[in-house]
Write a protein that holds these residues in place. Structure first.
Motif, PDB file in Angstrom:
ATOM      1  N   ARG A 262       0.834  -1.210   0.000  1.00 50.47           N
ATOM      2  CA  ARG A 262       0.000   0.000   0.000  1.00 50.47           C
ATOM      3  C   ARG A 262       0.873   1.266   0.000  1.00 50.47           C
ATOM      4  O   ARG A 262       0.596   2.225  -0.726  1.00 50.47           O
ATOM      5  CB  ARG A 262      -0.918  -0.030   1.226  1.00 50.47           C
ATOM      6  CG  ARG A 262      -1.913   1.111   1.288  1.00 50.47           C
ATOM      7  CD  ARG A 262      -2.764   0.979   2.532  1.00 50.47           C
ATOM      8  NE  ARG A 262      -3.739  -0.092   2.441  1.00 50.47           N
ATOM      9  CZ  ARG A 262      -3.994  -0.974   3.402  1.00 50.47           C
ATOM     10  NH1 ARG A 262      -3.314  -0.945   4.528  1.00 50.47           N
ATOM     11  NH2 ARG A 262      -4.923  -1.898   3.225  1.00 50.47           N
ATOM     12  N   ASN A 263       1.928   1.259   0.785  1.00 47.70           N
ATOM     13  CA  ASN A 263       2.745   2.462   0.943  1.00 47.70           C
ATOM     14  C   ASN A 263       3.709   2.698  -0.210  1.00 47.70           C
ATOM     15  O   ASN A 263       4.253   3.800  -0.339  1.00 47.70           O
ATOM     16  CB  ASN A 263       3.538   2.391   2.252  1.00 47.70           C
ATOM     17  CG  ASN A 263       2.645   2.361   3.470  1.00 47.70           C
ATOM     18  OD1 ASN A 263       1.511   2.845   3.437  1.00 47.70           O
ATOM     19  ND2 ASN A 263       3.129   1.775   4.559  1.00 47.70           N
ATOM     20  N   ASN A 264       3.931   1.674  -1.025  1.00 47.17           N
ATOM     21  CA  ASN A 264       4.908   1.805  -2.118  1.00 47.17           C
ATOM     22  C   ASN A 264       4.285   1.479  -3.476  1.00 47.17           C
ATOM     23  O   ASN A 264       4.991   1.103  -4.411  1.00 47.17           O
ATOM     24  CB  ASN A 264       6.095   0.878  -1.853  1.00 47.17           C
ATOM     25  CG  ASN A 264       6.841   1.233  -0.575  1.00 47.17           C
ATOM     26  OD1 ASN A 264       7.647   2.153  -0.546  1.00 47.17           O
ATOM     27  ND2 ASN A 264       6.548   0.501   0.497  1.00 47.17           N
ATOM     28  N   ALA A 265       2.970   1.668  -3.592  1.00 41.81           N
ATOM     29  CA  ALA A 265       2.259   1.297  -4.815  1.00 41.81           C
ATOM     30  C   ALA A 265       2.783   2.054  -6.030  1.00 41.81           C
ATOM     31  O   ALA A 265       3.017   1.464  -7.099  1.00 41.81           O
ATOM     32  CB  ALA A 265       0.758   1.530  -4.650  1.00 41.81           C
ATOM     33  N   ASP A 266       2.970   3.354  -5.894  1.00 42.92           N
ATOM     34  CA  ASP A 266       3.445   4.153  -7.035  1.00 42.92           C
ATOM     35  C   ASP A 266       4.846   3.732  -7.462  1.00 42.92           C
ATOM     36  O   ASP A 266       5.128   3.583  -8.658  1.00 42.92           O
ATOM     37  CB  ASP A 266       3.435   5.641  -6.681  1.00 42.92           C
ATOM     38  CG  ASP A 266       2.036   6.222  -6.597  1.00 42.92           C
ATOM     39  OD1 ASP A 266       1.131   5.677  -7.260  1.00 42.92           O
ATOM     40  OD2 ASP A 266       1.844   7.212  -5.871  1.00 42.92           O
TER      41      ASP A 266
END
Length: 476
Positions: free
Chosen positions: A43-47
């Protein structure tokens, strides 16, 4: 280099196994914490992950990556969190009469195996790493991961993020060329998961067999689509096009070839053509349409088309924008439909894994069933139509890993259904309770009552009347 990696991998394997033994029994709240950390990582590193996949492919839609590679495993992790308490419960089992009356008990405990290796592929590099990882954690295991060298940026990023989120005694990633993957396969894991080609799967299984390591192999194959006469050909064409064009067909479950009624072939092709054009009016400058992952794979696909053309197939290129693909090095390939195919064409012999779609025709659906049964059992099978009897004929007379009716691929998206192949398309499965049990040891526990059961049953020498009576009763 490979020798140094092997030494390092063996060290981590030994450390994970020692940590696993010391922590037994692994509490459920510890397992859940690992799943939550994995969800948070995604979730925190999706991009960042989506950008890495885009760079590795040359072009891959960040929106698609977030749907398939990020959102999918997050949802599956939540599913595991919701169900793992129930999965982990021991099961009471029946004991033979009259032992139950005498106080005997039997149960099955689902216990973690230990350290599980994951050899993940390039086509969905994050999804096919983290989906099995979620269930491996749910079952109480540690994990070691070797991701694909073809998606190098994504693999290196996953290694970095996992090292930040997990101690290496819980989960560790090893990157590198095929030699590293070979050394990884040679390790004495407690279980090994591999996703990739059938040919490589055989090598992985051979390596695992030397250490008697159980395996889960997800191998793909030629997943057929059978269109019945009762199908809505426009709707079917759109759904087939979506499944075939997503990730430019680089999906183990992509529809590999169509089997359509002889008098409906043009209608079936038109439906796929229209569905493709509606979603992809242009391809070259369209970020929604992925590039082929490598020059080697691109050349292989072009070779399949050339071989089919030489052997008499009609080649129909779905190019609604009338773009010139010969003047670009973007490795983008339009959907190429092959009509009038024959079984001697390479496109009907090899898993295609790209935007090439052969079309075969049948007079009776029995011909399609017979053809499917003469070839390797596929990972997926798809039927379109409203004729219930015909649908059941196709489903009951064939064997495949899984089935989607009136669409393609979607059975894999159902968290509660087991996903896996059979024979050349795979061994074992994950997802559903079946995945939890795949990564668990089903340990039988029998508790004997205080009474001397062996004597009572005539099993204790010297054998006499009691033994004869027991044997006679057992042989009735």
């Amino acid at each position: 280099m490979a020798e140094n990696k092997l030494s390092d991998m063996q060290r981590v394997l030994d450390a994970q196994r020692a940590a696993h033994i010391a922590a037994r029994p692994e509490p459920l709240d510890v397992r859940k914490d690992r799943i939550r950390r994995a969800i948070g990582l995604l979730r925190n590193n999706a991009d960042e992950l989506a950008n890495a996949m885009n760079a590795d492919f040359g072009n891959r839609s960040p929106a698609q990556s977030k749907l398939t590679d990020i959102g999918g495993p997050i949802g599956f992790g939540k599913y595991c969190l919701k169900n793992m308490d129930k999965w982990a419960r021991s099961e009471r089992r029946h004991v033979q009469f009259p032992l139950g009356l005498l106080g005997a008990k039997a149960e099955v405990r689902y216990e973690p195996k230990g350290v599980i290796g994951i050899l993940s592929p390039w086509n969905f590099p994050v999804n096919l790493t983290f989906n099995p990882l979620m269930q491996i954690f749910a079952a109480g295991n540690r994990a070691m991961i070797k991701p694909s060298e073809f998606t190098e940026r994504t693999s290196e990023l996953m290694a970095k993020l996992i090292a930040e989120a997990f101690d290496e005694s819980e989960c560790a990633v090893f990157t590198g060329p095929p030699e590293v993957a070979q050394a990884f396969s040679d390790l004495p894991f407690d279980h090994l998961v591999f996703t990739g080609s059938t040919a490589t799967g055989r090598k992985v299984m051979e390596a695992a067999a030397r250490n008697l390591v159980p395996v889960t192999l997800e191998l793909g194959g030629k997943s057929p689509v059978v269109l019945g006469r009762s199908a809505d050909f426009a709707k079917a064409g759109e759904r087939i096009a979506l499944g075939k064009m997503m990730n430019a067909g680089q999906i183990c479950l992509a529809p590999d070839y169509l089997y359509v009624p002889e008098d409906k072939a043009d209608e079936a092709v038109h439906g796929v053509w229209q569905g493709t054009a509606a979603m992809y009016p242009r391809l070259l400058d369209n970020e929604d349409y992925a590039s082929i992952v490598s020059d080697r794979h691109f050349d292989r696909l072009k070779g399949l088309v050339a071989d089919a053309r030489e052997k008499g197939a009609e080649v129909i290129e779905v190019n609604p924008g009338d773009e010139d693909f010969s003047s670009t090095n973007a490795r983008k390939m339009p959907l190429t439909i092959l009509a009038n195919v024959t079984d001697d064409m390479k496109a009907m012999q090899e898993e295609i894994f790209g935007p090439v779609l052969p079309v075969k025709t049948y007079g009776s659906v029995t011909e399609a069933v017979d053809h499917i049964n003469k070839n390797d059992r596929p990972l997926g099978l798809y039927y379109f139509g409203e004729d219930a009897a015909e649908r059941e004929q196709v489903l009951t007379k064939t064997i495949s890993g899984g089935v989607t009716v009136n669409d393609v691929i979607f059975h894999n998206a159902m968290d509660d259904l087991p996903f896996g192949g059979t024979g050349p398309s795979g061994i074992g499965s994950y997802h559903g309770i079946e995945g939890f049990r795949e990564f668990s040891h089903a340990r039988a526990v029998y508790t004997q009552p205080k009474i001397d059961v062996a004597k009572l049953g005539g099993f204790k020498p010297p054998y006499g009347k009691a033994a004869k009576k027991a044997a006679a009763g057992m042989m009735k």
